[in-house]
Design a protein around this motif. Structure first.
Motif, PDB file in Angstrom:
ATOM      1  N   ASN A   1      -2.939 -42.853 -61.512  1.00 32.24           N
ATOM      2  CA  ASN A   1      -4.064 -43.712 -61.320  1.00 32.24           C
ATOM      3  C   ASN A   1      -3.634 -44.583 -60.071  1.00 32.24           C
ATOM      4  O   ASN A   1      -2.646 -44.529 -59.465  1.00 32.24           O
ATOM      5  N   CYS A   2      -4.424 -45.856 -59.744  1.00 33.70           N
ATOM      6  CA  CYS A   2      -4.576 -46.444 -58.611  1.00 33.70           C
ATOM      7  C   CYS A   2      -4.972 -47.940 -58.909  1.00 33.70           C
ATOM      8  O   CYS A   2      -5.925 -48.071 -59.741  1.00 33.70           O
ATOM      9  N   PRO A   3      -4.244 -48.722 -58.360  1.00 35.29           N
ATOM     10  CA  PRO A   3      -4.854 -50.279 -58.710  1.00 35.29           C
ATOM     11  C   PRO A   3      -6.015 -50.760 -57.746  1.00 35.29           C
ATOM     12  O   PRO A   3      -6.460 -51.485 -58.225  1.00 35.29           O
ATOM     13  N   MET A   4      -6.617 -49.840 -56.801  1.00 35.95           N
ATOM     14  CA  MET A   4      -7.743 -50.040 -56.253  1.00 35.95           C
ATOM     15  C   MET A   4      -8.870 -49.318 -57.051  1.00 35.95           C
ATOM     16  O   MET A   4      -8.519 -48.710 -58.130  1.00 35.95           O
ATOM     17  N   ASP A   5      -9.990 -49.667 -56.763  1.00 36.41           N
ATOM     18  CA  ASP A   5     -11.108 -49.108 -57.676  1.00 36.41           C
ATOM     19  C   ASP A   5     -12.360 -48.709 -56.789  1.00 36.41           C
ATOM     20  O   ASP A   5     -13.471 -49.291 -56.808  1.00 36.41           O
ATOM     21  N   CYS A   6     -12.290 -47.434 -56.119  1.00 36.89           N
ATOM     22  CA  CYS A   6     -13.398 -46.875 -55.436  1.00 36.89           C
ATOM     23  C   CYS A   6     -14.428 -46.294 -56.471  1.00 36.89           C
ATOM     24  O   CYS A   6     -14.179 -45.520 -57.355  1.00 36.89           O
ATOM     25  N   SER A   7     -15.603 -46.540 -56.098  1.00 37.79           N
ATOM     26  CA  SER A   7     -16.797 -46.129 -57.183  1.00 37.79           C
ATOM     27  C   SER A   7     -16.863 -44.564 -57.212  1.00 37.79           C
ATOM     28  O   SER A   7     -17.064 -44.011 -58.189  1.00 37.79           O
ATOM     29  N   TYR A   8     -16.376 -44.004 -56.186  1.00 37.47           N
ATOM     30  CA  TYR A   8     -16.395 -42.574 -56.029  1.00 37.47           C
ATOM     31  C   TYR A   8     -15.226 -41.737 -56.391  1.00 37.47           C
ATOM     32  O   TYR A   8     -14.980 -40.670 -56.364  1.00 37.47           O
ATOM     33  N   CYS A   9     -14.188 -42.698 -57.056  1.00 37.57           N
ATOM     34  CA  CYS A   9     -12.742 -41.911 -56.956  1.00 37.57           C
ATOM     35  C   CYS A   9     -12.929 -41.113 -58.033  1.00 37.57           C
ATOM     36  O   CYS A   9     -13.405 -41.073 -59.427  1.00 37.57           O
ATOM     37  N   TYR A  10     -12.323 -39.700 -57.697  1.00 37.37           N
ATOM     38  CA  TYR A  10     -12.227 -38.498 -58.532  1.00 37.37           C
ATOM     39  C   TYR A  10     -11.411 -38.755 -59.864  1.00 37.37           C
ATOM     40  O   TYR A  10     -11.585 -38.044 -60.786  1.00 37.37           O
ATOM     41  N   LEU A  11     -10.349 -39.692 -59.768  1.00 37.39           N
ATOM     42  CA  LEU A  11      -9.630 -40.145 -60.807  1.00 37.39           C
ATOM     43  C   LEU A  11     -10.421 -40.443 -62.075  1.00 37.39           C
ATOM     44  O   LEU A  11      -9.820 -40.312 -63.147  1.00 37.39           O
ATOM     45  N   GLN A  12     -11.550 -40.956 -61.805  1.00 38.16           N
ATOM     46  CA  GLN A  12     -12.245 -41.294 -62.936  1.00 38.16           C
ATOM     47  C   GLN A  12     -12.692 -40.098 -63.892  1.00 38.16           C
ATOM     48  O   GLN A  12     -12.605 -40.353 -65.331  1.00 38.16           O
TER      49      GLN A  12
ATOM     50  N   THR B   1      -2.769 -40.942 -56.999  1.00 38.60           N
ATOM     51  CA  THR B   1      -2.794 -42.199 -56.605  1.00 38.60           C
ATOM     52  C   THR B   1      -2.986 -42.753 -55.181  1.00 38.60           C
ATOM     53  O   THR B   1      -2.994 -41.778 -54.484  1.00 38.60           O
ATOM     54  N   ASP B   2      -2.791 -44.138 -54.972  1.00 38.91           N
ATOM     55  CA  ASP B   2      -2.774 -44.134 -53.421  1.00 38.91           C
ATOM     56  C   ASP B   2      -1.299 -44.242 -53.313  1.00 38.91           C
ATOM     57  O   ASP B   2      -0.444 -44.885 -53.863  1.00 38.91           O
ATOM     58  N   SER B   3      -0.888 -43.602 -51.846  1.00 37.31           N
ATOM     59  CA  SER B   3       0.633 -43.531 -51.608  1.00 37.31           C
ATOM     60  C   SER B   3       1.132 -45.031 -51.372  1.00 37.31           C
ATOM     61  O   SER B   3       2.354 -45.018 -51.663  1.00 37.31           O
TER      62      SER B   3
ATOM     63  N   THR C   1      -3.469 -43.710 -47.603  1.00 36.79           N
ATOM     64  CA  THR C   1      -3.810 -45.078 -48.186  1.00 36.79           C
ATOM     65  C   THR C   1      -5.049 -45.279 -47.836  1.00 36.79           C
ATOM     66  O   THR C   1      -5.522 -45.031 -46.808  1.00 36.79           O
ATOM     67  N   LYS C   2      -5.477 -46.412 -48.580  1.00 39.84           N
ATOM     68  CA  LYS C   2      -6.749 -47.196 -48.088  1.00 39.84           C
ATOM     69  C   LYS C   2      -6.330 -48.590 -48.290  1.00 39.84           C
ATOM     70  O   LYS C   2      -6.965 -49.513 -48.432  1.00 39.84           O
ATOM     71  N   SER C   3      -4.915 -48.795 -48.200  1.00 41.66           N
ATOM     72  CA  SER C   3      -4.461 -50.001 -48.260  1.00 41.66           C
ATOM     73  C   SER C   3      -3.956 -50.534 -46.887  1.00 41.66           C
ATOM     74  O   SER C   3      -3.877 -49.841 -45.956  1.00 41.66           O
TER      75      SER C   3
HETATM   76  S1  SF4 Z   1     -10.144 -42.969 -54.206  1.00 42.42           S
HETATM   77 FE1  SF4 Z   1      -8.173 -43.508 -53.612  1.00 42.42          FE
HETATM   78  S2  SF4 Z   1      -7.736 -45.649 -53.233  1.00 42.42           S
HETATM   79 FE2  SF4 Z   1      -9.601 -45.274 -54.110  1.00 42.42          FE
HETATM   80  S3  SF4 Z   1      -9.427 -45.653 -56.364  1.00 42.42           S
HETATM   81 FE3  SF4 Z   1      -9.292 -43.620 -56.136  1.00 42.42          FE
HETATM   82  S4  SF4 Z   1      -6.934 -43.222 -55.630  1.00 42.42           S
HETATM   83 FE4  SF4 Z   1      -7.415 -45.364 -55.276  1.00 42.42          FE
END
Ligand code: SF4
Lengths: 178, 360
Positions: free
Chosen positions: B86-97, B139-141, B170-172
């Protein structure tokens, strides 16, 4: 109205999520959906598909679901010549057209050009659903060797036509060439 | 970029000696550190809430996995290391959801020593092969790097490997921890790039476009190779102007000759991910695009539309970075053919083309 919605959902065995989703719309949308349901009587999966597309069109265009159903789609829903199954089929077609306007436009144009080829019975040309894959399927069905020869000659003429060129151009980039 | 601050940290007993634990303790001295022996395994109430409770625990099982790719799509032969989930950021399209939907806890694995030992063994055993390894699959690297210091633990190891390249995706803009380490040409820091309009609407809590470009510039100056992923590309009114500007601004800031690779990929969702998006981000307009279900079960813009997007984007990239290797992420052979005029013969060919492109 909400009671009627609940009874419909129960009578059709809808999942509680689906019922809650319907009841979660504003009054105008709930009521427009109920009118549509009375005419079309879809099962749960079809209903959820319809809701998904309606939601997405409403969000994209800023048009309330009630307006979509009462203005854009009421012709289909209330057409007395259509039975329930045909209404559902037409409703889904019309809704798909609203939901995917450019895709539907390209598909229509390709089908128009396929018709323009005036192919004889025995040759059919198909494009994949949603145009995914980018290919054209050509099927030749002959009843004799001579028939096959004639069909192959017709197919060959079609291949070299401008219409066929445009079909491939549209499959490639979505726009017809000049 | 908004800094990350969990509400609490849950620690598995026995991990207190790890450098990750010490770094987190230093980063959040005022936060409660709870023992998972006392709290038990807390199931977070929802996906968003899960991001606010940080778990520190050992990873059991293998760290290194082959990137799963997608059925029927051209794959680039990549390995992934899951150092966190998981990731501390929160993209609406994130497939981790969808992917982590039933197990969304934000976890960082503390046994970095085991990770290094496992990677070392594999690389040593297969010296004839070259491995591209990424850490940004689930996750984000880098987004957690200021707090956990993971990069400082692994970069020195990968810098010494003759047959591996580590990609930190990353997106950070969390690159401070990287700048003092010599990557010895063995580390690519890459960014997922989108115009600010997409960042604002759908990439919540990530770095702005300007911050990403500035961070890339700093990494390049510190000796890192760079990568850019124009992924997910989003189609909307005015997308052409925004993406073109972004490409031009990016390559005005960084030297394309030190860019290892660029990928392009359009927005991909699945029906289940769309449901998650609808419930968590009801005003996101992303699901309203003309996306259709492809044979691999993913929704993408219909093919002529996305081919035309890729061709335009490729032309802008070529104008700004004429020799940089560009590839498509999770696309069919037909789309490769339409965009590039060739299809990589196999995943090894694509992988080796990418590896060659790093020998800058
Ligand atoms: S798309 Fe990447 S940066 Fe965005 S919430 Fe998911 S893991 Fe994090």
């Amino acid at each position: 109205m909400d009671q009627e919605i609940r009874s419909y959902c129960r009578s059709k065995g809808f999942h509680l999520h689906t019922e809650a989703r319907w009841l979660g719309y504003n009054e105008a949308d709930r009521s427009a959906l109920l009118e549509m349901i009375r005419e079309v009587r879809p099962g749960e999966n079809h209903f959820k598909d319809l809701l998904d597309w309606l939601d997405e069109i409403a969000l994209r265009d800023g048009t309330p679901i009630a307006t979509l159903l009462q203005k854009e789609l009421s012709g289909v829903v209330t057409d007395p010549r259509l039975g329930r199954n045909d209404k559902l089929k037409r409703l889904k077609e019309e809704l798909r057209r609203l939901r995917f306007p450019r895709l539907a436009g390209i598909e229509d144009e390709i089908h128009r050009r396929i018709r323009n080829l005036k192919l004889p019975r025995g040759i059919s040309i198909n494009v994949p659903p949603g145009l995914e894959g980018g290919g054209v399927g050509v099927k030749i069905e002959a009843t004799s060797q001579e028939h096959l020869r004639r069909l192959a000659a017709d197919a060959s003429r079609a291949i070299d036509s401008d219409e066929m060129k445009q079909i491939f151009t549209m499959l490639d980039s979505g726009t017809a060439g000049t | 970029m908004k800094s990350y601050r969990p509400q609490e940290i849950v620690v598995e007993p026995g991990v207190e000696e790890s450098p990750i634990y010490r770094n987190v303790k230093r980063a959040f001295p005022d936060l409660p550190f709870l023992s998972s022996a006392e709290t038990g395994v807390l199931t977070p109430p929802d996906f968003g809430a899960a991001k606010r409770r940080l778990f520190l625990q050992r990873h059991r099982g293998e760290f290194l996995k082959k990137c799963p790719g997608s059925d029927g799509q051209v794959c680039c032969n990549y390995f992934v290391i899951n150092f966190a989930s998981n990731c501390p950021m929160d993209c609406s399209y994130c497939y981790l959801q969808e992917y982590l939907g039933s197990n969304p806890a934000l976890k960082v694995f503390t046994n970095v020593g085991d990770l290094i030992a496992e990677a070392g063994e594999m690389l040593e055993k297969h010296r004839k092969f070259f491995f591209r390894i990424g850490t940004g699959e689930i996750t984000d690297s880098l987004a957690l790097d200021p707090y956990i210091g993971f990069s400082a633990e692994v970069i020195p190891f990968f810098a010494e490997q003759p047959n591996a390249l580590l990609e930190l995706k990353t997106k950070s803009d969390c690159v401070d921890g990287l700048l003092g380490i010599d990557p010895k040409e063995r580390v690519v820091v890459s960014w997922s790039m989108n115009p600010q309009r997409v960042v604002d609407a759908d990439e919540h809590d990530t770095a702005s476009l300007d911050e990403r470009i500035a961070a890339a510039k700093r990494c390049q100056a510190a000796g890192y190779k760079l990568g850019f992923h124009f992924d997910p590309m989003v189609e909307y009114d005015g997308w052409e102007q925004d993406y073109r500007n972004m490409v031009e601004r990016l390559f005005a800031a960084v030297d394309f000759r030190r860019v290892a690779w660029i990928s392009m990929g359009v927005l991909r969702t699945t029906p289940a991910l769309k449901r998650a998006m609808r419930s968590r981000f009801p005003s996101s307009r992303l699901p309203t695009g003309e996306q259709i279900l492809c044979p691999d079960g993913k929704l993408r813009y219909f093919q002529p539309l996305r081919v035309s997007m890729y061709r335009k984007m490729l032309a802008w990239i070529r104008a700004a970075a004429p020799t940089t290797f560009v590839y498509l992420c999770m696309e069919s052979r037909e789309v490769w053919e339409q965009v590039f005029g060739f299809i990589p013969a196999c995943e090894k060919e694509l992988g080796s083309r990418m590896t060659e492109s790093v020998a800058l």
